[in-house]
Design a protein around this motif. Structure first.
Motif, PDB file in Angstrom:
ATOM      1  N   THR A  54       0.820  -1.204   0.000  1.00 61.82           N
ATOM      2  CA  THR A  54       0.000   0.000   0.000  1.00 61.82           C
ATOM      3  C   THR A  54       0.855   1.256   0.000  1.00 61.82           C
ATOM      4  N   TYR A  58       1.083   3.755  -3.151  1.00 56.17           N
ATOM      5  CA  TYR A  58       0.649   5.134  -2.938  1.00 56.17           C
ATOM      6  C   TYR A  58       1.736   6.134  -3.344  1.00 56.17           C
ATOM      7  N   LYS A  70      -9.663   5.644  -5.892  1.00 59.25           N
ATOM      8  CA  LYS A  70      -9.495   4.773  -4.724  1.00 59.25           C
ATOM      9  C   LYS A  70      -9.717   3.304  -5.059  1.00 59.25           C
ATOM     10  N   LEU A  71     -10.726   3.004  -5.861  1.00 59.80           N
ATOM     11  CA  LEU A  71     -10.993   1.605  -6.213  1.00 59.80           C
ATOM     12  C   LEU A  71      -9.867   1.014  -7.053  1.00 59.80           C
ATOM     13  N   ILE A  74      -6.942   0.290  -4.623  1.00 56.78           N
ATOM     14  CA  ILE A  74      -7.152  -0.921  -3.834  1.00 56.78           C
ATOM     15  C   ILE A  74      -7.056  -2.161  -4.716  1.00 56.78           C
ATOM     16  N   ILE A  77      -3.419  -3.139  -5.412  1.00 50.40           N
ATOM     17  CA  ILE A  77      -2.762  -3.778  -4.267  1.00 50.40           C
ATOM     18  C   ILE A  77      -3.205  -5.234  -4.136  1.00 50.40           C
ATOM     19  N   VAL A  78      -4.503  -5.448  -4.179  1.00 57.29           N
ATOM     20  CA  VAL A  78      -5.037  -6.807  -4.036  1.00 57.29           C
ATOM     21  C   VAL A  78      -4.553  -7.694  -5.178  1.00 57.29           C
TER      22      VAL A  78
END
Length: 131
Positions: A54, A58, A70-71, A74, A77-78
């Motif tokens: 993260t 970032y 934001k989506l 995320i 990262i996932v």
């Protein structure tokens, strides 16, 4: 700036994960850690992995510009973590060190232990072309 995840991004993640998964997967110490580490230590490894993914994503990949994405942030990262875990699993299968049928808990633990550095390699290579 691009806002999607494409084949180039996926291939960069796979290559970065592979670069660190291979040498560590050949290590007997990593195999033994996967057998002996308690569950709370494995959970800590996952938390550390995702935290560093993260932070790096970032700062380096998104260059602190995530307010409107934001989506995607995320998702990146996932996906990086899961793709790194897949690479680790494939390498361990090739080495016959992933006992999925005989001892699935050890198999999962080995994947978690080796995915930590592999996921960092994945996101570093992914950052070579920034979002």
């Amino acid at each position: 700036m691009k806002f999607n995840f494409n084949f180039e991004d996926a291939s960069q993640i796979f290559v970065g994960a592979f670069a660190l998964a291979v040498p560590i997967s050949f290590s007997e110490e990593a195999w033994r850690l996967g057998e002996t580490l308690p569950s709370h230590n494995l959970l800590l490894l996952i938390v550390l992995s995702v935290t560093f993914l993260t932070l790096y994503t970032y700062e380096s990949v998104f260059q602190r510009n995530v307010s409107q994405r934001k989506l995607v942030f995320i998702f990146r990262i996932v996906v990086a973590y899961l793709m790194a875990a897949l690479v680790v699993a494939l390498v361990l299968i090739c080495l016959d060190k992933l006992p999925l049928m005989s001892d699935p808990l050890v198999a999962l633990k080995r994947i978690i232990v080796i995915t930590m550095p592999a996921s960092m390699g994945a996101i570093v290579v992914d950052s070579f072309d920034k979002e």
